[in-house]
Motif scaffolding. Structure first.
Motif, short mmCIF file in Angstrom:
data_model
loop_
_atom_site.label_atom_id
_atom_site.label_comp_id
_atom_site.label_asym_id
_atom_site.label_seq_id
_atom_site.Cartn_x
_atom_site.Cartn_y
_atom_site.Cartn_z
N LYS A 188 13.47 24.38 91.61
CA LYS A 188 13.54 23.54 90.41
C LYS A 188 12.67 24.09 89.26
O LYS A 188 11.94 23.34 88.60
CB LYS A 188 13.17 22.09 90.73
CG LYS A 188 14.09 21.46 91.79
CD LYS A 188 13.88 19.97 91.90
CE LYS A 188 14.68 19.37 93.03
NZ LYS A 188 16.09 19.74 93.06
N VAL A 189 12.75 25.41 89.07
CA VAL A 189 12.04 26.01 87.94
C VAL A 189 12.72 25.57 86.64
O VAL A 189 13.93 25.35 86.61
CB VAL A 189 12.01 27.54 88.04
CG1 VAL A 189 11.30 27.98 89.30
CG2 VAL A 189 13.41 28.15 87.96
N GLY A 233 10.53 30.80 87.17
CA GLY A 233 10.92 31.83 88.13
C GLY A 233 10.81 33.21 87.53
O GLY A 233 11.28 33.44 86.41
N LEU A 234 10.20 34.14 88.27
CA LEU A 234 10.13 35.54 87.87
C LEU A 234 11.08 36.32 88.76
O LEU A 234 10.82 36.51 89.95
CB LEU A 234 8.71 36.08 88.00
CG LEU A 234 7.58 35.29 87.31
CD1 LEU A 234 6.29 36.10 87.31
CD2 LEU A 234 7.96 34.88 85.90
N LEU A 282 15.94 29.69 92.96
CA LEU A 282 14.89 29.32 92.01
C LEU A 282 15.25 28.07 91.22
O LEU A 282 14.42 27.18 91.00
CB LEU A 282 14.61 30.49 91.06
CG LEU A 282 13.86 31.67 91.67
CD1 LEU A 282 13.93 32.88 90.75
CD2 LEU A 282 12.40 31.30 91.93
N ILE A 283 16.50 28.00 90.78
CA ILE A 283 16.92 26.87 89.94
C ILE A 283 17.15 25.61 90.77
O ILE A 283 16.68 24.52 90.42
CB ILE A 283 18.20 27.23 89.16
CG1 ILE A 283 17.92 28.36 88.17
CG2 ILE A 283 18.74 26.01 88.41
CD1 ILE A 283 19.17 28.95 87.55
N ALA A 300 16.41 21.58 85.11
CA ALA A 300 15.17 21.04 85.67
C ALA A 300 14.42 20.24 84.61
O ALA A 300 14.60 20.43 83.42
CB ALA A 300 14.30 22.20 86.17
N THR A 301 13.61 19.32 85.06
CA THR A 301 12.80 18.52 84.14
C THR A 301 11.32 18.66 84.53
O THR A 301 10.99 18.94 85.67
CB THR A 301 13.19 17.03 84.19
OG1 THR A 301 13.06 16.56 85.53
CG2 THR A 301 14.62 16.83 83.71
N LEU A 302 10.46 18.44 83.55
CA LEU A 302 9.02 18.45 83.80
C LEU A 302 8.57 17.08 84.30
O LEU A 302 9.20 16.06 83.99
CB LEU A 302 8.27 18.79 82.53
CG LEU A 302 8.53 20.18 81.93
CD1 LEU A 302 7.72 20.35 80.65
CD2 LEU A 302 8.19 21.27 82.92
#
Length: 436
Positions: A110-111, A46-47, A105-106, A35-37
């Motif tokens: 996109k965490v 993600g928790l 989540l990934i 993922a990118t910011l």
């Protein structure tokens, strides 16, 4: 459910196979891995902990303390002006759910990083997903080592940072004969391989070794074998709800803590609170953190956390504190990546990991005191401690390392090689990536 070694390996294989399922999105050669910011948007993490099931006792607190740490960071300006946004899921103490939720989540959410897992079985279930997507996992508890990945940062102790001190301490103070009891999955069995070597070096004798299904509460047959073997102490790697049942039945069966204490790697303040202090009193735990640590940072952490909306369970403990540290290790790593690139939108998950070697969480933030991330294996430099549970459920520190101990994932496997940032380098110079 009988979580045997064979079943755990099978589930891990299923998790790996699921990655290639045709209905899931996978990156093309032209798309960036990880993922990118994006400028002006929150930093999504993600928790991935269990809020229900047999692992909820320690893992619910991990979710709560991560939210507390995120609120703390956000109130102080976030990271480079970006707030952190947690995406919380319940893994339900089910290894298949850990894998499924890691993918969601990934890939969908996109965490940029995952914070999660308590057992090694759940960690191994999600690592194929994390590695295939070149994402990043912060694993915040003790584990057995013998692993070298390029997508994991660990803030809990390795075997050479807890049981290596605990075994000789118990032999010296209680006697040479020991009985091993553990939950039936990879971490207890691998941890006991380490413990056997250190027991031999300490002149001790293994008089029995038993494993019970993860989540089981029936310890009658095991306690019968312990009664017959007459050990001087018990070395426990029992986890979750089973750990609580074990300590309760130990006392109910008439065993005496002063003549046969349990030395554990898992039984902290939260487990003691759940079982009742009378069942924990007199037993031992090896960990880098205890709620009773006397330093200004810990006193502030305990007071502020317990009075916050996240402190509902009424105590702090080693697994919770290691999770708290992981939030600040992430913050330091992301800040280092932004400093290096100068552009938030260029930051990827893997980039954060690659600059995290050497990042520190200083005394004024870390409740256990200064820790830092090893630049080779991305585990933490810690000060091991041994505590004895008191009548009120608190722990009295009876032994503490004077110096930080380096993490050594292959402490009992020297022929395996050295874990480096680029992979596991064997004695012949050959290197392998993502060894799990």
């Amino acid at each position: 459910m009988d979580f045997t070694r064979r079943k755990l390996l099978k589930q891990s294989s299923l998790a790996a196979a699921a990655i290639a399922a045709p209905h899931l999105w996978l990156p093309t050669a032209r798309e960036a891995w990880g993922a990118t910011l994006k400028k002006g948007e929150p930093i999504k993490v993600g928790l991935l902990f269990s809020l229900t099931g047999q692992l909820a006792v320690p893992e619910e607190d991990s979710t709560l303390v991560m939210q507390y740490a995120i609120d703390e960071i956000n109130k102080n300006g976030g990271i480079a002006g970006h707030p952190i946004q947690p995406v919380i899921v319940d893994a339900k103490s089910d290894f298949n759910v850990y894998s499924e939720k890691a993918k969601e989540l990934i890939i969908r959410e996109k965490v940029i990083a995952l914070f999660g897992c308590y057992t090694s079985a759940s960690r191994k279930a999600i690592l194929p997903v994390v590695m295939s997507q070149n994402s990043l996992l912060y694993y915040p508890t003790c584990y057995e080592g013998a692993e070298c990945t390029q997508n994991t940062i660990c803030t809990g102790p390795l075997a050479n940072q807890h049981s290596k001190d605990l075994i000789p301490y118990m032999v010296k103070n209680f006697g040479k004969k020991v009985f091993f009891v553990g939950s039936n999955y990879v971490w207890p069995k691998e941890s006991n391989k380490n413990a056997k070597i250190w027991l031999q070096e300490a002149g001790g004798e293994l008089v029995g070794e038993e494993y019970i299904p993860l989540g089981s509460s029936e310890f009658g047959p095991v306690l019968g074998k312990i009664r017959d073997a007459k050990p001087n102490f018990i070395f426990s790697t029992v986890v979750g709800a089973s750990d609580i049942a074990f300590h309760k039945q130990f006392k109910q069966e008439g065993f005496k803590v002063d003549s046969m204490p349990i030395a554990s790697l898992t039984t902290g303040e939260i487990e003691t609170k759940a079982m009742g202090a009378e069942f924990g009193a007199g037993h031992f735990l090896s960990a880098p953190y205890f709620q009773s640590l006397e330093n200004p940072t810990n006193q502030k952490f305990v007071e502020n956390f317990l009075k916050s909306k996240y402190g509902k369970n009424g105590s702090t403990h080693y697994n919770m504190e290691e999770t708290y540290l992981s939030a600040y290790v992430f913050k330091a790593g992301l800040e280092a990546a932004i400093k290096k690139t100068g552009n938030v939108e260029e930051i990827t998950s893997r980039m954060i990991r690659d600059v995290s070697g050497g990042v520190r969480v200083e005394d004024d933030i870390s409740p256990e005191g200064l820790i830092w991330i090893d630049g080779d294996n991305f585990n933490s430099w810690l000060k091991p401690k041994i505590g004895q549970c008191q009548a009120d459920g608190s722990f009295k520190i009876v032994s503490e390392s004077k110096e930080h101990v380096a993490p050594d994932p292959y402490s009992i496997y020297p022929n395996a090689g050295k874990c480096t940032a680029a992979g596991l380098v064997a004695p012949d110079g050959k290197s392998r990536k993502n060894v799990i």
